[in-house]
Design a protein around this motif. Structure first.
Motif, PDB file in Angstrom:
ATOM      1  N   LEU A  21       0.834  -1.203   0.000  1.00 42.68           N
ATOM      2  CA  LEU A  21       0.000   0.000   0.000  1.00 42.68           C
ATOM      3  C   LEU A  21       0.865   1.248   0.000  1.00 42.68           C
ATOM      4  N   GLY A  22       1.911   1.256   0.810  1.00 36.59           N
ATOM      5  CA  GLY A  22       2.820   2.397   0.835  1.00 36.59           C
ATOM      6  C   GLY A  22       3.509   2.619  -0.501  1.00 36.59           C
ATOM      7  N   ALA A  23       3.930   1.537  -1.137  1.00 39.27           N
ATOM      8  CA  ALA A  23       4.568   1.658  -2.450  1.00 39.27           C
ATOM      9  C   ALA A  23       3.593   2.183  -3.491  1.00 39.27           C
ATOM     10  N   THR A  24       2.344   1.763  -3.423  1.00 32.41           N
ATOM     11  CA  THR A  24       1.328   2.217  -4.369  1.00 32.41           C
ATOM     12  C   THR A  24       1.048   3.703  -4.195  1.00 32.41           C
ATOM     13  N   VAL A  25       0.994   4.147  -2.962  1.00 33.78           N
ATOM     14  CA  VAL A  25       0.696   5.554  -2.688  1.00 33.78           C
ATOM     15  C   VAL A  25       1.858   6.455  -3.089  1.00 33.78           C
ATOM     16  N   THR A  26       3.086   6.015  -2.881  1.00 35.27           N
ATOM     17  CA  THR A  26       4.235   6.870  -3.157  1.00 35.27           C
ATOM     18  C   THR A  26       4.769   6.753  -4.584  1.00 35.27           C
ATOM     19  N   ALA A  27       4.308   5.793  -5.361  1.00 37.48           N
ATOM     20  CA  ALA A  27       4.830   5.587  -6.721  1.00 37.48           C
ATOM     21  C   ALA A  27       4.723   6.822  -7.615  1.00 37.48           C
ATOM     22  N   PRO A  28       3.594   7.540  -7.638  1.00 36.61           N
ATOM     23  CA  PRO A  28       3.544   8.727  -8.511  1.00 36.61           C
ATOM     24  C   PRO A  28       4.568   9.793  -8.136  1.00 36.61           C
ATOM     25  N   ARG A  29       4.834   9.964  -6.854  1.00 36.73           N
ATOM     26  CA  ARG A  29       5.832  10.960  -6.433  1.00 36.73           C
ATOM     27  C   ARG A  29       7.238  10.541  -6.830  1.00 36.73           C
ATOM     28  N   VAL A  30       7.543   9.283  -6.669  1.00 36.17           N
ATOM     29  CA  VAL A  30       8.867   8.781  -7.055  1.00 36.17           C
ATOM     30  C   VAL A  30       9.039   8.922  -8.565  1.00 36.17           C
ATOM     31  N   ASP A  31       8.006   8.584  -9.326  1.00 36.25           N
ATOM     32  CA  ASP A  31       8.065   8.714 -10.779  1.00 36.25           C
ATOM     33  C   ASP A  31       8.270  10.171 -11.184  1.00 36.25           C
ATOM     34  N   GLY A  32       7.551  11.079 -10.524  1.00 39.12           N
ATOM     35  CA  GLY A  32       7.709  12.500 -10.820  1.00 39.12           C
ATOM     36  C   GLY A  32       9.112  13.000 -10.511  1.00 39.12           C
ATOM     37  N   PHE A  33       9.688  12.522  -9.424  1.00 37.66           N
ATOM     38  CA  PHE A  33      11.050  12.923  -9.059  1.00 37.66           C
ATOM     39  C   PHE A  33      12.051  12.446 -10.098  1.00 37.66           C
TER      40      PHE A  33
END
Length: 113
Positions: A21-33
């Motif tokens: 769940l944590g990986a799913t929630v943070t994936a868009p931010r990591v991708d944007g970075f």
């Protein structure tokens, strides 16, 4: 853990579920970075990639927003839609931030020549 009645496998399942769940929630931010750093290395605008337009932050590029305030369950509806549920269109109004276009001029590069 005898008081709770949970086995080691159940606890491990909860931990793995929480990590996913944590990986799913943070994936868009990591991708944007990552995308921003790649654009910067190519000497492009780090926000828009020299397109000079960005998605409206209020409607996220859709052009419409849910009417109502913070307590209107809009976040829950968005979550259901992200999992494939049918989108509810009965409580949508045009986005006034972008005038229903879904995009705005990039604030970082649209002012430079």
């Amino acid at each position: 853990m005898d008081g709770l009645g949970l086995t080691g496998s159940e606890i491990a399942g909860f931990v793995v579920g929480a990590l996913l769940l944590g990986a799913t929630v943070t994936a868009p931010r990591v991708d944007g970075f990552i995308a921003s750093s790649q654009r910067r290395s190519l000497r492009m605008c780090k926000r828009c990639g020299d397109l000079r337009i960005v998605a409206c932050p209020k409607c996220k590029g859709v052009g419409s927003v849910r009417k109502g305030g913070v307590l209107n369950m809009g976040m829950l509806d968005d979550l259901y839609e992200s999992f494939g549920a049918e989108a509810k269109t009965d409580n949508l109004v045009p986005c006034m931030n972008c005038r229903s276009k879904g995009r705005l001029l990039c604030p970082e590069c649209s002012k430079r020549p």
